[in-house]
Motif scaffolding. Structure first.
Motif, PDB file in Angstrom:
ATOM      1  N   GLU A 212       0.828  -1.208   0.000  1.00  0.00           N
ATOM      2  CA  GLU A 212       0.000   0.000   0.000  1.00  0.00           C
ATOM      3  C   GLU A 212       0.865   1.262   0.000  1.00  0.00           C
ATOM      4  N   GLN A 242      -7.151 -11.024  -3.918  1.00  0.00           N
ATOM      5  CA  GLN A 242      -8.336 -10.515  -3.244  1.00  0.00           C
ATOM      6  C   GLN A 242      -7.969  -9.725  -1.986  1.00  0.00           C
ATOM      7  N   ARG A 245      -6.683  -6.371  -3.097  1.00  0.00           N
ATOM      8  CA  ARG A 245      -7.767  -5.531  -3.613  1.00  0.00           C
ATOM      9  C   ARG A 245      -8.551  -4.896  -2.470  1.00  0.00           C
ATOM     10  N   ARG A 246      -8.817  -5.667  -1.431  1.00  0.00           N
ATOM     11  CA  ARG A 246      -9.542  -5.111  -0.276  1.00  0.00           C
ATOM     12  C   ARG A 246      -8.719  -4.016   0.390  1.00  0.00           C
ATOM     13  N   ALA A 249      -8.084  -0.778  -2.586  1.00  0.00           N
ATOM     14  CA  ALA A 249      -9.155  -0.129  -3.350  1.00  0.00           C
ATOM     15  C   ALA A 249      -9.350   1.323  -2.937  1.00  0.00           C
ATOM     16  N   ARG A 253      -8.256   4.733  -5.169  1.00  0.00           N
ATOM     17  CA  ARG A 253      -9.296   5.664  -5.604  1.00  0.00           C
ATOM     18  C   ARG A 253      -8.974   7.080  -5.137  1.00  0.00           C
ATOM     19  N   THR A 261      -5.500  -5.539 -11.249  1.00  0.00           N
ATOM     20  CA  THR A 261      -4.786  -6.657 -10.636  1.00  0.00           C
ATOM     21  C   THR A 261      -5.100  -7.956 -11.360  1.00  0.00           C
ATOM     22  N   LEU A 279      -9.195  -1.868 -10.352  1.00  0.00           N
ATOM     23  CA  LEU A 279      -9.358  -1.707  -8.911  1.00  0.00           C
ATOM     24  C   LEU A 279     -10.320  -0.563  -8.642  1.00  0.00           C
ATOM     25  N   GLN A 280     -11.604  -0.881  -8.782  1.00  0.00           N
ATOM     26  CA  GLN A 280     -12.654   0.101  -8.557  1.00  0.00           C
ATOM     27  C   GLN A 280     -13.727  -0.527  -7.691  1.00  0.00           C
ATOM     28  N   ALA A 281     -14.326   0.277  -6.855  1.00  0.00           N
ATOM     29  CA  ALA A 281     -15.320  -0.218  -5.905  1.00  0.00           C
ATOM     30  C   ALA A 281     -16.459  -0.930  -6.629  1.00  0.00           C
ATOM     31  N   ASP A 283     -16.419  -3.374  -8.623  1.00  0.00           N
ATOM     32  CA  ASP A 283     -16.121  -3.913  -9.951  1.00  0.00           C
ATOM     33  C   ASP A 283     -15.116  -5.048  -9.807  1.00  0.00           C
ATOM     34  N   THR A 284     -15.567  -6.278  -9.961  1.00  0.00           N
ATOM     35  CA  THR A 284     -14.681  -7.438  -9.891  1.00  0.00           C
ATOM     36  C   THR A 284     -14.585  -8.143 -11.231  1.00  0.00           C
TER      37      THR A 284
END
Length: 329
Positions: A212, A242, A245-246, A249, A253, A261, A279-281, A283-284
């Motif tokens: 991060e 995953q 991504r959590r 995200a 943004r 990813t 990497l958008q809220a 959107d997987t």
């Protein structure tokens, strides 16, 4: 003997120990001038690629430059015999690893002669291959090269696609190390679509907080240079993907990063395919590199790629593919 950090599958997954065996070569003095009559433009390109990317396997080299694995093996053996290349094979849990090629003593001397400098100016030492063979980062470096060699070689089967540019971690550090230090920089092209991107190749060895922390540097790069490459994060497994991504995200943004990813569970031999998830809220969904390029229309190549007075023949980007047959330089 300590084990190498390794992914669960894919490049580097079976490297178990920091040890290697080297193919024997006749001990003799190599007349570098005499090599001029046997080295082709493709051979010189390969020497430059190994100087740039440090280590490539037989299969990676074959996919980039040869019509078949057999023809690649024959030429690589010849180049090894003359000292243009060095090679080793890491120990594995089962079976045997492919031959891993590095720049050999004669290859380093040839590159130095082309650049008009001493071999020491290349950073090459007699211990060069041993340092790579025993490096804890070998699996990581091979993973980066595996992913990008697939993208570069795509141009050989699908004209109009492939990589326009491919820079190693070392070249990235030379250009942008005061702001960002990606594992690679590349530019994927598919027709008129262009996706310039930094690559972070995550093996799972770093805590999420450290990954991060890197995002602020990429945001600062865009601000400082007024250019906006994408950021692709490739992970070891889907579960690691995953988790990242959590964690990433929200900061991605907030920093305005165009980030996607994927993991080695998907990108085995066709990383250009529909394996990348922006990497958008909320959107997987997964999409291709080409569609990322058309989705992020304001992307642009990274600043600092143009040649400067500080560049030499050995610091300029190496073309991802060799010169066409019949080329003379």
């Amino acid at each position: 003997m300590p084990a190498l950090p390794r992914p669960a599958s894919g490049p580097g997954s079976r490297y178990t120990a920091r040890a290697a065996t080297s193919r024997p070569r006749p001990v003799r003095h190599t007349d570098v001038a005499a090599l001029a009559r046997i080295l082709t433009p493709r051979d010189l390109w390969l020497a430059k690629m190994l100087h740039e990317h440090r280590v490539l396997t037989t299969h990676q080299i074959a996919s980039l430059a040869y019509a078949s694995l057999r023809s690649a093996q024959r030429r690589l053996r010849t180049l090894h015999h003359h000292g243009v290349l060095d090679s080793f094979r890491p120990l594995t849990q089962t079976g045997s690893a492919p031959e891993h090629y590095t720049l050999g003593p004669a290859g380093a001397a040839v590159l130095a002669a082309h650049a008009g400098c001493d071999v020491s100016d290349l950073g090459w030492r007699p211990s060069h291959t041993g340092r790579i063979a025993y490096s804890p980062s070998l699996g990581h470096d091979l993973g980066v090269n595996e992913l990008l060699s697939h993208l570069a070689a795509r141009a050989r089967t699908a004209p109009g696609t492939g990589l326009d540019v491919w820079l190693s971690e070392r070249s990235c550090a030379r250009r942008w190390g005061d702001i960002v230090r990606p594992d690679a920089y590349a530019e994927w092209r598919d027709g008129d679509a262009l996706l310039p991107f930094f690559l972070e190749y995550d093996t799972g060895s770093q805590p999420l907080s450290r990954v991060e922390a890197k995002l602020a540097g990429y945001a600062a790069f865009s601000t400082a240079t007024n250019t906006r490459p994408a950021l692709l994060l490739h992970t070891r497994t889907q579960s690691r993907d995953q988790a990242l991504r959590r964690r990433l995200a929200a900061p991605a943004r907030e920093l305005g990063l165009n980030m996607a990813t994927s993991s080695a569970d998907f990108t085995t031999s066709s990383p250009w395919g529909p394996w990348w998830s922006p990497l958008q809220a909320g959107d997987t969904s997964r999409t291709t590199l080409t569609k990322l390029a058309t989705r992020w229309l304001h992307l642009g190549p990274a600043a600092g790629l143009e040649p400067t007075d500080a560049d030499t023949a050995l610091t300029l980007p190496v073309p991802p593919l060799p010169p066409a047959p019949g080329a003379t330089g």
